[in-house]
Design a protein around this motif. Structure first.
Motif, short mmCIF file in Angstrom:
data_model
loop_
_atom_site.label_atom_id
_atom_site.label_comp_id
_atom_site.label_asym_id
_atom_site.label_seq_id
_atom_site.Cartn_x
_atom_site.Cartn_y
_atom_site.Cartn_z
N HIS A 65 0.83 -1.21 0.00
CA HIS A 65 0.00 0.00 0.00
C HIS A 65 0.87 1.26 0.00
CE1 HIS A 65 -3.00 -2.92 1.64
NE2 HIS A 65 -3.79 -2.24 0.83
N THR A 66 2.06 1.16 0.56
CA THR A 66 2.91 2.35 0.71
C THR A 66 4.25 2.25 -0.01
OG1 THR A 66 3.82 1.45 2.79
CG2 THR A 66 1.88 2.88 2.96
N LEU A 67 4.57 1.11 -0.59
CA LEU A 67 5.85 0.92 -1.28
C LEU A 67 6.04 2.01 -2.34
CD1 LEU A 67 8.34 -0.92 -1.77
CD2 LEU A 67 6.94 -2.19 -3.41
N SER A 68 7.16 2.71 -2.27
CA SER A 68 7.37 3.86 -3.17
C SER A 68 8.58 3.70 -4.09
CB SER A 68 7.55 5.13 -2.33
OG SER A 68 8.70 5.03 -1.49
N THR A 69 9.26 2.56 -4.02
CA THR A 69 10.48 2.38 -4.81
C THR A 69 10.25 1.52 -6.05
OG1 THR A 69 11.06 0.51 -3.37
CG2 THR A 69 12.01 2.67 -2.82
N THR A 70 9.00 1.34 -6.43
CA THR A 70 8.67 0.53 -7.59
C THR A 70 7.65 1.26 -8.47
OG1 THR A 70 6.93 -0.57 -6.31
CG2 THR A 70 9.07 -1.68 -6.40
#
Length: 427
Positions: A65-70
């Protein structure tokens, strides 16, 4: 000098009016409507590889929900209206002859665990019907494609095992030759051909994939392999993430004569968004990607087109298609260029559903026609030992390894038949 202060209420009204104007773009409005009626099915996403690279597949350390590196996370998936995704079970070519099978099984496992961890978002799927069911429940159908024949370690048993684990396509090669097939780099001249396309075992594998009902993916192979498979496959093929060679002459793309054959055999080419395959340069725009859609439609028809973004597997993406959330922009652009609703819905998902349904039909037909006969049984003739002999492989099960098994499969069968004839003549 006096500075005019804009009241907060006026500023909010201006922002609101801009949002309304954007929402009223008729092409975007229509795009979102079509995407609510037909699932966007993307042929290739490498999020599982990013989970390995960044977290060693430890999903407990990741929040999608919060992963920002993809390029891919759950909010982006929702915004992008992603109806179904073939998640790539990819491992690098340097695992060949080493631990490719283990690592591929771990990538298959991480897709299953991803679906289990986020059941409100993902639904694991293995068939066209299950894609439709997931879409009706407003979930992203999650399928698996194995990217690269090196993942099999030249084993039909491994192929079947992966199918039973839910794998529904195999990319015949990645960027390395296998002991039975040539990869696309051969066409660039940077690698030598080892098999002039497919070896006899490679052709066995195509037949077995037809019998299983597994999609044959021709992204990453040579033109020779493309044509050999198109000659012999009883089911339509896919290019899970390839674009048009005439628009960008990169050997990972599909030439016009093959596009015509894909049309004749009712397969699909799912357009890749990687800048290097879109413009043959480091930069590209959404419009450049739409040019590939237009060209493929012109040469092969709207019935062979799909989306194969290659998100999280590439380092450069077009302006306007920076991540999974932006795909509706491309759909709106196709409408802006005059694509009909039916053509857009075909490219979104109907083409891929048709291909899957035909692959499933061929599987059922083979099972029905060959019920109770040897031809309907799994192929259990192994690859000749001399073709796979290496320091990491034993010869267990191969009698007199290196002698009789230096013959091709066909030659071996002929030799056995001749021996039987001689024996019957003597006795």
């Amino acid at each position: 000098m006096l500075t005019k202060v804009i009241p907060a209420s006026c500023l909010a009204l201006w922002i609101s009016s801009c949002a309304i104007a954007l929402a009223q773009d008729p092409n975007m409005t229509r795009a979102l409507q079509l995407m609510s009626e037909t699932p966007l099915i993307d042929g290739h996403n490498d999020l599982p590889w990013q989970l390995r690279k960044q977290f060693n597949n430890e999903l407990n350390k990741v929040d999608l929900h919060t992963l920002s590196t993809t390029h891919t996370n759950i909010p982006k998936i929702k915004q992008g209206r992603l109806g179904a995704q073939f998640w790539s079970a990819y491992v690098p070519c340097d695992t060949q002859y080493k631990d490719a099978v283990r690592q591929t099984l771990e990538q298959i496992d991480v897709v299953h665990r991803m679906c289990q961890k986020y059941p409100e978002t993902f639904m694991f799927a293995t068939s066209s019907q299950e894609i439709k069911h997931a879409f009706s429940m407003n979930k992203t159908a999650s399928l698996i494609g194995v990217e690269g024949g090196h993942s099999l370690d030249s084993s039909l048993g491994t192929l079947r095992t992966m199918y039973h684990l839910g794998v529904r396509y195999l990319t015949i090669t990645h960027s390395c030759n296998t002991p039975w097939a040539d990869n696309w780099l051969v066409d660039t001249g940077s690698e030598p051909s080892q098999h002039n396309g497919l070896s006899p075992f490679g052709k066995q594998l195509i037949v077995e994939m037809n019998r299983l009902g597994m999609l044959i993916d021709l992204a990453h192979v040579t033109e020779k392999v493309m044509n050999q498979v198109l000659d012999m496959s009883k089911a339509p093929v896919i290019f899970s993430h390839s674009s048009a060679y005439s628009v960008c002459p990169h050997k990972r793309n599909v030439p016009d004569d093959v596009l015509v054959r894909v049309n004749q055999t009712k397969g699909i080419v799912m357009v890749n968004f990687y800048n290097d395959y879109v413009t043959c340069s480091r930069t590209a725009t959404l419009s450049d990607v739409a040019d590939h859609f237009d060209h493929i439609k012109k040469v092969g028809g709207a019935g062979i087109i799909g989306f194969g973004g290659d998100y999280d597997g590439v380092t450069r993406l077009p302006v306007g298609l920076e991540d999974v959330s932006k795909v509706p922009n491309l759909v709106a652009e196709l409408l802006r260029r005059g694509w009909t609703d039916e053509e857009v819905k075909a490219a979104l998902g109907n083409n891929l559903l048709r291909v899957m349904e035909e692959v499933e039909r061929v599987r059922k037909k083979k099972k029905r026609e060959n019920h109770g006969t040897m031809t309907g049984m799994p192929d259990d003739v192994p690859i000749p030992y001399d073709e796979v002999k290496n320091p990491c492989r034993t010869s267990v099960g191969y009698p007199d390894a290196g002698a009789i098994h230096s013959l091709s499969t066909v030659a071996l069968l002929l030799a056995l038949a001749l021996q039987a004839c001689i024996s019957s003549a003597v006795y």
